[in-house]
Write a protein that holds these residues in place. Structure first.
Motif, short mmCIF file in Angstrom:
data_model
loop_
_atom_site.label_atom_id
_atom_site.label_comp_id
_atom_site.label_asym_id
_atom_site.label_seq_id
_atom_site.Cartn_x
_atom_site.Cartn_y
_atom_site.Cartn_z
N GLU A 208 0.79 -1.21 -0.02
CA GLU A 208 -0.03 0.13 -0.07
C GLU A 208 0.80 1.30 0.01
O GLU A 208 0.54 2.10 -0.64
N GLY A 209 2.00 1.32 0.46
CA GLY A 209 3.12 2.36 0.54
C GLY A 209 3.48 2.56 -0.80
O GLY A 209 3.39 3.95 -1.09
N ALA A 210 3.86 1.56 -1.63
CA ALA A 210 4.46 1.99 -2.83
C ALA A 210 3.26 2.26 -3.77
O ALA A 210 3.39 3.33 -4.57
N ALA A 211 1.77 1.85 -3.54
CA ALA A 211 0.69 2.24 -4.16
C ALA A 211 0.36 3.44 -4.18
O ALA A 211 -0.15 4.29 -4.94
N SER A 212 0.30 4.04 -2.64
CA SER A 212 0.15 5.57 -2.37
C SER A 212 1.10 6.49 -2.82
O SER A 212 0.79 7.49 -3.63
N LEU A 213 2.51 5.93 -3.00
CA LEU A 213 3.50 7.00 -3.83
C LEU A 213 3.20 7.16 -5.17
O LEU A 213 3.12 8.15 -5.92
N GLN A 214 2.65 5.93 -5.83
CA GLN A 214 2.31 5.99 -7.32
C GLN A 214 1.26 6.97 -7.61
O GLN A 214 1.24 7.74 -8.65
N ARG A 215 0.23 6.83 -6.61
CA ARG A 215 -0.91 7.83 -6.67
C ARG A 215 -0.44 9.29 -6.70
O ARG A 215 -1.16 10.01 -7.34
N VAL A 216 0.53 9.60 -5.70
CA VAL A 216 0.96 11.06 -5.51
C VAL A 216 1.73 11.36 -6.74
O VAL A 216 1.53 12.51 -7.09
N LEU A 217 2.54 10.57 -7.29
CA LEU A 217 3.30 10.98 -8.57
C LEU A 217 2.32 11.16 -9.71
O LEU A 217 2.56 12.05 -10.45
N LYS A 218 1.26 10.57 -9.62
CA LYS A 218 0.22 10.60 -11.03
C LYS A 218 -0.61 12.22 -10.47
O LYS A 218 -0.52 12.91 -11.33
N LYS A 219 -0.97 12.40 -9.29
CA LYS A 219 -1.72 13.39 -8.91
C LYS A 219 -0.92 14.80 -9.08
O LYS A 219 -1.58 15.78 -9.51
N THR A 220 0.32 14.67 -8.74
CA THR A 220 1.11 15.84 -8.88
C THR A 220 1.85 16.16 -10.34
O THR A 220 2.28 17.13 -10.41
N GLY A 221 1.47 14.96 -11.27
CA GLY A 221 1.91 15.29 -12.71
C GLY A 221 3.31 14.94 -12.83
O GLY A 221 3.90 15.09 -13.75
N ILE A 222 4.20 14.29 -11.71
CA ILE A 222 5.41 13.81 -11.90
C ILE A 222 5.66 12.85 -12.95
O ILE A 222 6.40 12.83 -13.67
N SER A 223 4.57 11.83 -12.68
CA SER A 223 4.70 10.79 -13.81
C SER A 223 4.64 11.28 -15.14
O SER A 223 5.16 10.68 -15.83
N GLU A 224 3.48 12.28 -15.33
CA GLU A 224 3.32 12.54 -16.91
C GLU A 224 4.73 13.31 -17.14
O GLU A 224 5.19 13.41 -18.19
N ALA A 225 5.37 14.14 -16.22
CA ALA A 225 6.52 15.03 -16.52
C ALA A 225 7.75 13.96 -16.87
O ALA A 225 8.52 14.34 -17.79
N LEU A 226 7.88 13.00 -16.32
CA LEU A 226 8.99 12.03 -16.43
C LEU A 226 8.72 11.32 -17.78
O LEU A 226 9.72 11.10 -18.48
N ALA A 227 7.35 10.99 -18.23
CA ALA A 227 7.22 10.51 -19.34
C ALA A 227 7.64 11.37 -20.53
O ALA A 227 8.41 10.97 -21.49
N LYS A 228 7.31 12.97 -20.30
CA LYS A 228 7.55 13.81 -21.18
C LYS A 228 9.18 13.91 -21.49
O LYS A 228 9.54 14.37 -22.51
N ALA A 229 9.75 13.50 -20.36
CA ALA A 229 11.21 13.57 -20.21
C ALA A 229 11.91 12.68 -21.05
O ALA A 229 13.20 12.65 -21.25
N GLY A 230 11.26 11.39 -21.17
CA GLY A 230 11.75 10.34 -21.83
C GLY A 230 11.81 9.06 -21.03
O GLY A 230 12.60 8.11 -21.38
N VAL A 231 11.37 9.19 -19.71
CA VAL A 231 11.52 7.78 -18.79
C VAL A 231 10.70 6.86 -19.54
O VAL A 231 9.63 6.75 -20.22
#
Length: 85
Positions: free
Chosen positions: A45-68
């Motif tokens: 649940e800790g890892a899942a919670s972090l994934q939600r935070v990364l999505k809600k803050t736009g970090i996941s999207e920004a990393l994708a745009k950066a090429g990750v």
């Protein structure tokens, strides 16, 4: 290097910078680095919670745009993660 400022709910904004570096990417930002450092990766649940935070803050999207890509190394402060979408 791009700088982003996004809000997580009504909390203080999370400002972060994504840098490409040898062997992966680095996300810099005091609040997100603290959130990642406090994450209990032994708890599913800790890892899942972090994934939600990364999505809600736009970090996941920004990393994708950066090429990750899946399997790339992403660093947050002293924490090093293998990226999975």
């Amino acid at each position: 290097t791009e700088i982003y400022t996004l809000s997580l709910h009504d909390a203080l904004p999370i400002c972060f910078t994504i840098q490409r570096e040898p062997g992966g990417y680095r996300v810099l930002g005091r609040r997100i680095e603290r959130i990642v450092a406090m994450t209990d990766f032994d708890n599913e649940e800790g890892a899942a919670s972090l994934q939600r935070v990364l999505k809600k803050t736009g970090i996941s999207e920004a990393l994708a745009k950066a090429g990750v890509h899946e399997g790339d190394t992403v660093r947050f402060g002293k924490i090093e993660l293998e990226w999975s979408a």
